[in-house]
Design a protein around this motif. Structure first.
Motif, PDB file in Angstrom:
ATOM      1  N   VAL A  84       0.838  -1.200   0.000  1.00 54.26           N
ATOM      2  CA  VAL A  84       0.000   0.000   0.000  1.00 54.26           C
ATOM      3  C   VAL A  84       0.875   1.253   0.000  1.00 54.26           C
ATOM      4  O   VAL A  84       0.636   2.204  -0.755  1.00 54.26           O
ATOM      5  CB  VAL A  84      -0.951  -0.001   1.210  1.00 54.26           C
ATOM      6  CG1 VAL A  84      -1.576   1.382   1.414  1.00 54.26           C
ATOM      7  CG2 VAL A  84      -2.051  -1.029   1.016  1.00 54.26           C
ATOM      8  N   VAL A  85       1.889   1.268   0.864  1.00 52.35           N
ATOM      9  CA  VAL A  85       2.774   2.429   0.933  1.00 52.35           C
ATOM     10  C   VAL A  85       3.468   2.665  -0.400  1.00 52.35           C
ATOM     11  O   VAL A  85       3.540   3.799  -0.893  1.00 52.35           O
ATOM     12  CB  VAL A  85       3.813   2.255   2.057  1.00 52.35           C
ATOM     13  CG1 VAL A  85       4.863   3.363   1.994  1.00 52.35           C
ATOM     14  CG2 VAL A  85       3.129   2.257   3.413  1.00 52.35           C
ATOM     15  N   PRO A 105       4.469  15.306   3.421  1.00 57.97           N
ATOM     16  CA  PRO A 105       3.143  15.869   3.151  1.00 57.97           C
ATOM     17  C   PRO A 105       2.048  15.126   3.920  1.00 57.97           C
ATOM     18  O   PRO A 105       1.949  13.905   3.857  1.00 57.97           O
ATOM     19  CB  PRO A 105       2.979  15.679   1.635  1.00 57.97           C
ATOM     20  CG  PRO A 105       4.366  15.495   1.119  1.00 57.97           C
ATOM     21  CD  PRO A 105       5.125  14.811   2.205  1.00 57.97           C
ATOM     22  N   GLU A 106       1.217  15.885   4.609  1.00 61.09           N
ATOM     23  CA  GLU A 106       0.172  15.270   5.417  1.00 61.09           C
ATOM     24  C   GLU A 106      -0.859  14.556   4.557  1.00 61.09           C
ATOM     25  O   GLU A 106      -1.487  13.586   4.998  1.00 61.09           O
ATOM     26  CB  GLU A 106      -0.504  16.335   6.284  1.00 61.09           C
ATOM     27  CG  GLU A 106      -1.326  15.772   7.411  1.00 61.09           C
ATOM     28  CD  GLU A 106      -1.724  16.809   8.440  1.00 61.09           C
ATOM     29  OE1 GLU A 106      -2.431  16.444   9.399  1.00 61.09           O
ATOM     30  OE2 GLU A 106      -1.316  17.987   8.294  1.00 61.09           O
ATOM     31  N   GLU A 107      -1.017  15.012   3.303  1.00 63.43           N
ATOM     32  CA  GLU A 107      -2.001  14.361   2.440  1.00 63.43           C
ATOM     33  C   GLU A 107      -1.611  12.914   2.129  1.00 63.43           C
ATOM     34  O   GLU A 107      -2.480  12.068   1.889  1.00 63.43           O
ATOM     35  CB  GLU A 107      -2.200  15.147   1.138  1.00 63.43           C
ATOM     36  CG  GLU A 107      -0.942  15.346   0.295  1.00 63.43           C
ATOM     37  CD  GLU A 107      -0.228  16.653   0.591  1.00 63.43           C
ATOM     38  OE1 GLU A 107       0.485  17.148  -0.302  1.00 63.43           O
ATOM     39  OE2 GLU A 107      -0.396  17.173   1.718  1.00 63.43           O
ATOM     40  N   ILE A 108      -0.319  12.611   2.121  1.00 65.31           N
ATOM     41  CA  ILE A 108       0.125  11.229   1.911  1.00 65.31           C
ATOM     42  C   ILE A 108      -0.360  10.357   3.067  1.00 65.31           C
ATOM     43  O   ILE A 108      -0.871   9.245   2.873  1.00 65.31           O
ATOM     44  CB  ILE A 108       1.650  11.149   1.789  1.00 65.31           C
ATOM     45  CG1 ILE A 108       2.156  11.988   0.626  1.00 65.31           C
ATOM     46  CG2 ILE A 108       2.097   9.699   1.648  1.00 65.31           C
ATOM     47  CD1 ILE A 108       1.685  11.529  -0.733  1.00 65.31           C
ATOM     48  N   ALA A 113      -4.099   6.436   5.504  1.00 68.42           N
ATOM     49  CA  ALA A 113      -5.096   6.162   6.542  1.00 68.42           C
ATOM     50  C   ALA A 113      -6.340   5.512   5.960  1.00 68.42           C
ATOM     51  O   ALA A 113      -6.989   4.698   6.623  1.00 68.42           O
ATOM     52  CB  ALA A 113      -5.457   7.447   7.279  1.00 68.42           C
ATOM     53  N   HIS A 114      -6.693   5.864   4.720  1.00 64.89           N
ATOM     54  CA  HIS A 114      -7.852   5.231   4.075  1.00 64.89           C
ATOM     55  C   HIS A 114      -7.636   3.733   3.906  1.00 64.89           C
ATOM     56  O   HIS A 114      -8.596   2.969   3.798  1.00 64.89           O
ATOM     57  CB  HIS A 114      -8.132   5.886   2.716  1.00 64.89           C
ATOM     58  CG  HIS A 114      -8.732   7.252   2.812  1.00 64.89           C
ATOM     59  ND1 HIS A 114      -9.856   7.530   3.553  1.00 64.89           N
ATOM     60  CD2 HIS A 114      -8.342   8.436   2.264  1.00 64.89           C
ATOM     61  CE1 HIS A 114     -10.158   8.816   3.453  1.00 64.89           C
ATOM     62  NE2 HIS A 114      -9.247   9.385   2.688  1.00 64.89           N
ATOM     63  N   GLU A 115      -6.374   3.324   3.849  1.00 68.37           N
ATOM     64  CA  GLU A 115      -6.039   1.899   3.706  1.00 68.37           C
ATOM     65  C   GLU A 115      -5.643   1.288   5.054  1.00 68.37           C
ATOM     66  O   GLU A 115      -5.134   0.167   5.102  1.00 68.37           O
ATOM     67  CB  GLU A 115      -4.871   1.739   2.716  1.00 68.37           C
ATOM     68  CG  GLU A 115      -5.083   2.419   1.375  1.00 68.37           C
ATOM     69  CD  GLU A 115      -5.829   1.546   0.398  1.00 68.37           C
ATOM     70  OE1 GLU A 115      -6.137   0.392   0.761  1.00 68.37           O
ATOM     71  OE2 GLU A 115      -6.082   2.013  -0.725  1.00 68.37           O
ATOM     72  N   GLU A 116      -5.845   2.057   6.129  1.00 70.25           N
ATOM     73  CA  GLU A 116      -5.500   1.625   7.488  1.00 70.25           C
ATOM     74  C   GLU A 116      -4.016   1.290   7.621  1.00 70.25           C
ATOM     75  O   GLU A 116      -3.618   0.305   8.252  1.00 70.25           O
ATOM     76  CB  GLU A 116      -6.362   0.435   7.927  1.00 70.25           C
ATOM     77  CG  GLU A 116      -7.850   0.755   7.961  1.00 70.25           C
ATOM     78  CD  GLU A 116      -8.685  -0.389   8.498  1.00 70.25           C
ATOM     79  OE1 GLU A 116      -8.134  -1.485   8.689  1.00 70.25           O
ATOM     80  OE2 GLU A 116      -9.881  -0.182   8.732  1.00 70.25           O
ATOM     81  N   VAL A 117      -3.190   2.143   7.007  1.00 76.11           N
ATOM     82  CA  VAL A 117      -1.738   2.001   7.065  1.00 76.11           C
ATOM     83  C   VAL A 117      -1.161   3.358   7.451  1.00 76.11           C
ATOM     84  O   VAL A 117      -1.760   4.397   7.176  1.00 76.11           O
ATOM     85  CB  VAL A 117      -1.158   1.544   5.703  1.00 76.11           C
ATOM     86  CG1 VAL A 117       0.357   1.419   5.757  1.00 76.11           C
ATOM     87  CG2 VAL A 117      -1.774   0.218   5.280  1.00 76.11           C
ATOM     88  N   SER A 118       0.001   3.357   8.085  1.00 80.64           N
ATOM     89  CA  SER A 118       0.650   4.607   8.472  1.00 80.64           C
ATOM     90  C   SER A 118       2.153   4.386   8.575  1.00 80.64           C
ATOM     91  O   SER A 118       2.612   3.311   8.958  1.00 80.64           O
ATOM     92  CB  SER A 118       0.102   5.116   9.813  1.00 80.64           C
ATOM     93  OG  SER A 118       0.796   6.273  10.232  1.00 80.64           O
TER      94      SER A 118
END
Length: 257
Positions: A84-85, A105-108, A113-118
């Motif tokens: 995902v990343v 960038p916070e938008e990344i 987060a939409h994919e439940e990844v960070s």
């Protein structure tokens, strides 16, 4: 040689990503350890910091005059989370340059987060710790000092987050003219990649960016107008070469009379 923090008072870490890392770590530390760790970090008690996949390590000078080795662990991303990343990062060709320049960038992170990844720890439960001192089970004051040195380091250089998560800047750059690798890119098989163009929906085209159609505007804000224009010109020339039919004879040489 000790590490000297830039921050002398107030909160340590200014960027949104540094604040998020600090907040998660402070939930692990608790108020008492956090306060002592800030004081020790600002006093230059952390001697060095080393980042590797899944681990931040450092030597911390204790009040007893002994040097203790502290560590903070954050699991590297693997499998579907790593894929995902890579997919989201490669949809933003300007991202490596922005990270290298000190900006995440916070938008990344919102897309992840939409994919439940960070890239960041999403809570204290994703962090663990250890130290060579006898303060068990901790977290001890040495780990707390290491945390604040790490926070300021990541604030200045967010590529440290990549290192902790087992990634590098090179991983974020999509290989040119390479077929998507099933596990890393999230494709269902080689047949899907053959029919999907750079703007096509589906795994091969979902969020993908063809560098040959690079818009220099987003890059110009990061690396300057002239370098961005050169990159766009380079990829445009590559596109013309790729579109030339096979067997087309080369242009005849120009002969001076």
């Amino acid at each position: 040689m000790s590490i000297q923090l830039r921050s002398r008072r107030g909160a340590i870490g200014k960027g949104w990503h540094a604040v998020a890392l600090r907040s998660a770590a402070e939930l692990l530390l608790g108020p008492g350890r956090a306060s002592g760790g800030r004081a020790d970090a600002r006093a230059g008690r952390v001697q060095w910091l080393d980042l590797s996949p899944g681990r931040a390590r450092g030597a911390v000078l204790g009040a007893d005059g002994e040097v203790h080795e502290a560590q903070l662990d954050l699991a590297p991303l693997a499998g579907p989370d790593r894929a995902v990343v890579l997919r989201i990062a490669r949809a933003h060709p300007e991202l490596p340059a922005r990270l290298a320049s000190g900006a995440y960038p916070e938008e990344i992170e919102r897309e992840l987060a939409h994919e439940e990844v960070s890239l960041l720890p999403r809570g204290a439960s994703e962090l663990s710790h250890d130290c060579s001192c006898l303060d068990w089970p901790g977290p001890c004051r040495h780990v707390a000092a290491l945390v604040y040195v790490l926070v300021e380091s990541v604030d200045e250089d967010p590529t440290g987050l990549l290192t902790l998560r087992g990634l590098s800047l090179g991983d974020l750059i999509a290989p040119r003219d390479a077929a998507p690798a099933g596990d890393d890119e999230g494709t269902d098989g080689p047949g899907d990649a053959q029919d999907a163009g750079p703007d096509a929906p589906g795994p091969a085209g979902q969020g993908a960016v063809d560098p040959r159609r690079l818009d220099p505007a987003p890059l110009a804000a990061v690396i300057g107008e002239h370098p961005a224009a050169l990159l766009a010109s380079f990829f445009a020339a590559a596109e013309l070469e790729d579109d030339e039919p096979e067997g087309t004879p080369p242009d005849p040489p120009t002969v001076e009379p």
